[in-house]
Design a protein around this motif. Sequence first.
Motif, PDB file in Angstrom:
ATOM      1  N   ARG A  86     109.036  56.213   9.537  1.00  0.00           N
ATOM      2  CA  ARG A  86     109.181  57.190  10.923  1.00  0.00           C
ATOM      3  C   ARG A  86     108.573  56.343  11.901  1.00  0.00           C
ATOM      4  O   ARG A  86     109.193  56.566  13.203  1.00  0.00           O
ATOM      5  CB  ARG A  86     108.249  58.525  10.733  1.00  0.00           C
ATOM      6  CG  ARG A  86     108.338  59.648  11.588  1.00  0.00           C
ATOM      7  CD  ARG A  86     107.448  60.849  11.502  1.00  0.00           C
ATOM      8  NE  ARG A  86     108.022  61.390  10.236  1.00  0.00           N
ATOM      9  CZ  ARG A  86     107.142  61.847   8.981  1.00  0.00           C
ATOM     10  NH1 ARG A  86     106.065  61.779   9.243  1.00  0.00           N
ATOM     11  NH2 ARG A  86     107.879  62.342   8.153  1.00  0.00           N
ATOM     12  N   GLU A  87     107.598  55.496  11.735  1.00  0.00           N
ATOM     13  CA  GLU A  87     107.104  54.687  13.092  1.00  0.00           C
ATOM     14  C   GLU A  87     108.078  53.520  13.341  1.00  0.00           C
ATOM     15  O   GLU A  87     108.402  53.469  14.592  1.00  0.00           O
ATOM     16  CB  GLU A  87     105.896  54.228  12.501  1.00  0.00           C
ATOM     17  CG  GLU A  87     104.501  54.765  12.474  1.00  0.00           C
ATOM     18  CD  GLU A  87     103.211  54.181  12.165  1.00  0.00           C
ATOM     19  OE1 GLU A  87     103.297  53.050  11.883  1.00  0.00           O
ATOM     20  OE2 GLU A  87     102.305  54.901  11.641  1.00  0.00           O
ATOM     21  N   GLU A  88     108.803  53.209  12.240  1.00  0.00           N
ATOM     22  CA  GLU A  88     110.134  52.192  12.573  1.00  0.00           C
ATOM     23  C   GLU A  88     111.095  52.613  13.489  1.00  0.00           C
ATOM     24  O   GLU A  88     111.739  52.149  14.309  1.00  0.00           O
ATOM     25  CB  GLU A  88     110.639  51.600  11.397  1.00  0.00           C
ATOM     26  CG  GLU A  88     109.536  50.700  10.666  1.00  0.00           C
ATOM     27  CD  GLU A  88     110.121  50.075   9.332  1.00  0.00           C
ATOM     28  OE1 GLU A  88     111.307  50.283   8.908  1.00  0.00           O
ATOM     29  OE2 GLU A  88     109.002  49.410   8.517  1.00  0.00           O
ATOM     30  N   ALA A  89     111.515  54.141  13.209  1.00  0.00           N
ATOM     31  CA  ALA A  89     112.477  54.683  13.803  1.00  0.00           C
ATOM     32  C   ALA A  89     112.232  55.025  15.252  1.00  0.00           C
ATOM     33  O   ALA A  89     113.069  55.009  15.878  1.00  0.00           O
ATOM     34  CB  ALA A  89     112.928  56.197  13.058  1.00  0.00           C
ATOM     35  N   GLU A  90     110.760  55.643  15.447  1.00  0.00           N
ATOM     36  CA  GLU A  90     110.281  55.786  16.710  1.00  0.00           C
ATOM     37  C   GLU A  90     110.502  54.618  17.592  1.00  0.00           C
ATOM     38  O   GLU A  90     110.909  54.706  18.833  1.00  0.00           O
ATOM     39  CB  GLU A  90     108.905  56.411  16.653  1.00  0.00           C
ATOM     40  CG  GLU A  90     108.688  57.947  16.220  1.00  0.00           C
ATOM     41  CD  GLU A  90     107.541  58.282  15.950  1.00  0.00           C
ATOM     42  OE1 GLU A  90     106.567  57.562  16.357  1.00  0.00           O
ATOM     43  OE2 GLU A  90     107.434  59.544  15.536  1.00  0.00           O
ATOM     44  N   PHE A  91     110.035  53.343  16.900  1.00  0.00           N
ATOM     45  CA  PHE A  91     109.914  52.404  17.669  1.00  0.00           C
ATOM     46  C   PHE A  91     111.458  51.722  18.028  1.00  0.00           C
ATOM     47  O   PHE A  91     111.870  51.449  19.328  1.00  0.00           O
ATOM     48  CB  PHE A  91     109.425  51.018  16.813  1.00  0.00           C
ATOM     49  CG  PHE A  91     109.381  49.969  17.406  1.00  0.00           C
ATOM     50  CD1 PHE A  91     108.444  49.695  18.623  1.00  0.00           C
ATOM     51  CD2 PHE A  91     110.369  48.798  17.327  1.00  0.00           C
ATOM     52  CE1 PHE A  91     108.677  48.148  19.228  1.00  0.00           C
ATOM     53  CE2 PHE A  91     110.226  47.522  17.553  1.00  0.00           C
ATOM     54  CZ  PHE A  91     109.424  47.378  18.682  1.00  0.00           C
ATOM     55  N   ALA A  92     112.315  51.837  17.119  1.00  0.00           N
ATOM     56  CA  ALA A  92     113.856  51.780  17.475  1.00  0.00           C
ATOM     57  C   ALA A  92     114.280  52.473  18.507  1.00  0.00           C
ATOM     58  O   ALA A  92     115.075  52.025  19.340  1.00  0.00           O
ATOM     59  CB  ALA A  92     114.424  51.681  16.112  1.00  0.00           C
ATOM     60  N   ALA A  93     114.066  53.785  18.466  1.00  0.00           N
ATOM     61  CA  ALA A  93     114.487  54.690  19.421  1.00  0.00           C
ATOM     62  C   ALA A  93     113.778  54.197  20.880  1.00  0.00           C
ATOM     63  O   ALA A  93     114.546  54.237  21.818  1.00  0.00           O
ATOM     64  CB  ALA A  93     114.064  56.184  19.216  1.00  0.00           C
ATOM     65  N   GLU A  94     112.658  53.950  20.793  1.00  0.00           N
ATOM     66  CA  GLU A  94     111.911  53.513  22.323  1.00  0.00           C
ATOM     67  C   GLU A  94     112.611  52.251  22.693  1.00  0.00           C
ATOM     68  O   GLU A  94     112.796  52.169  23.736  1.00  0.00           O
ATOM     69  CB  GLU A  94     110.484  53.284  22.130  1.00  0.00           C
ATOM     70  CG  GLU A  94     109.667  54.495  21.841  1.00  0.00           C
ATOM     71  CD  GLU A  94     108.292  54.346  21.281  1.00  0.00           C
ATOM     72  OE1 GLU A  94     107.952  53.219  21.728  1.00  0.00           O
ATOM     73  OE2 GLU A  94     107.438  55.293  21.173  1.00  0.00           O
ATOM     74  N   LEU A  95     112.861  51.121  21.643  1.00  0.00           N
ATOM     75  CA  LEU A  95     113.446  50.002  22.146  1.00  0.00           C
ATOM     76  C   LEU A  95     114.913  50.252  22.624  1.00  0.00           C
ATOM     77  O   LEU A  95     115.282  49.667  24.081  1.00  0.00           O
ATOM     78  CB  LEU A  95     113.699  49.057  20.934  1.00  0.00           C
ATOM     79  CG  LEU A  95     114.213  47.589  21.372  1.00  0.00           C
ATOM     80  CD1 LEU A  95     113.152  46.932  22.156  1.00  0.00           C
ATOM     81  CD2 LEU A  95     114.239  46.988  19.846  1.00  0.00           C
ATOM     82  N   ALA A  96     115.673  51.104  22.151  1.00  0.00           N
ATOM     83  CA  ALA A  96     116.975  51.343  22.584  1.00  0.00           C
ATOM     84  C   ALA A  96     116.841  52.102  24.015  1.00  0.00           C
ATOM     85  O   ALA A  96     117.695  51.827  24.970  1.00  0.00           O
ATOM     86  CB  ALA A  96     117.776  52.271  21.490  1.00  0.00           C
ATOM     87  N   ALA A  97     116.172  52.953  24.150  1.00  0.00           N
ATOM     88  CA  ALA A  97     115.625  53.751  25.651  1.00  0.00           C
ATOM     89  C   ALA A  97     115.485  52.437  26.494  1.00  0.00           C
ATOM     90  O   ALA A  97     116.031  52.928  27.563  1.00  0.00           O
ATOM     91  CB  ALA A  97     114.721  54.734  25.349  1.00  0.00           C
ATOM     92  N   GLU A  98     114.575  51.753  26.313  1.00  0.00           N
ATOM     93  CA  GLU A  98     114.435  50.687  27.103  1.00  0.00           C
ATOM     94  C   GLU A  98     115.356  49.787  27.405  1.00  0.00           C
ATOM     95  O   GLU A  98     115.795  49.540  28.737  1.00  0.00           O
ATOM     96  CB  GLU A  98     113.151  49.748  26.580  1.00  0.00           C
ATOM     97  CG  GLU A  98     111.886  50.585  26.852  1.00  0.00           C
ATOM     98  CD  GLU A  98     110.689  49.743  25.985  1.00  0.00           C
ATOM     99  OE1 GLU A  98     111.035  48.610  25.678  1.00  0.00           O
ATOM    100  OE2 GLU A  98     109.671  50.229  25.972  1.00  0.00           O
TER     101      GLU A  98
END
Length: 76
Positions: A57-69
């Motif tokens: 879940r933490e990895e998915a949240e990080f990937a989503a934040e990275l994609a948004a940035e």
Amino acid sequence: MAFTPSKDQKRRDREQKKLDKRLAKEEAKLAKQAAQQVAEEEAAEAARIAAMTDEEREEAEFAAELAAEEAAAKEE
């Protein structure tokens, strides 16, 4: 002298009213199906997230934040 519509005009009006009613019904049906599909997709996503471990879940949240940035950086 008052204007009264002809029988043909009354018939056309009735047919148009039926057509409008049928089109509205079909449109409502399509909207309901689209809403149901969105709800099913959201439920599937929620189930997928619930099945994840904390680390996943933490990895998915990080990937989503990275994609948004990255998307925000491309817009600038």
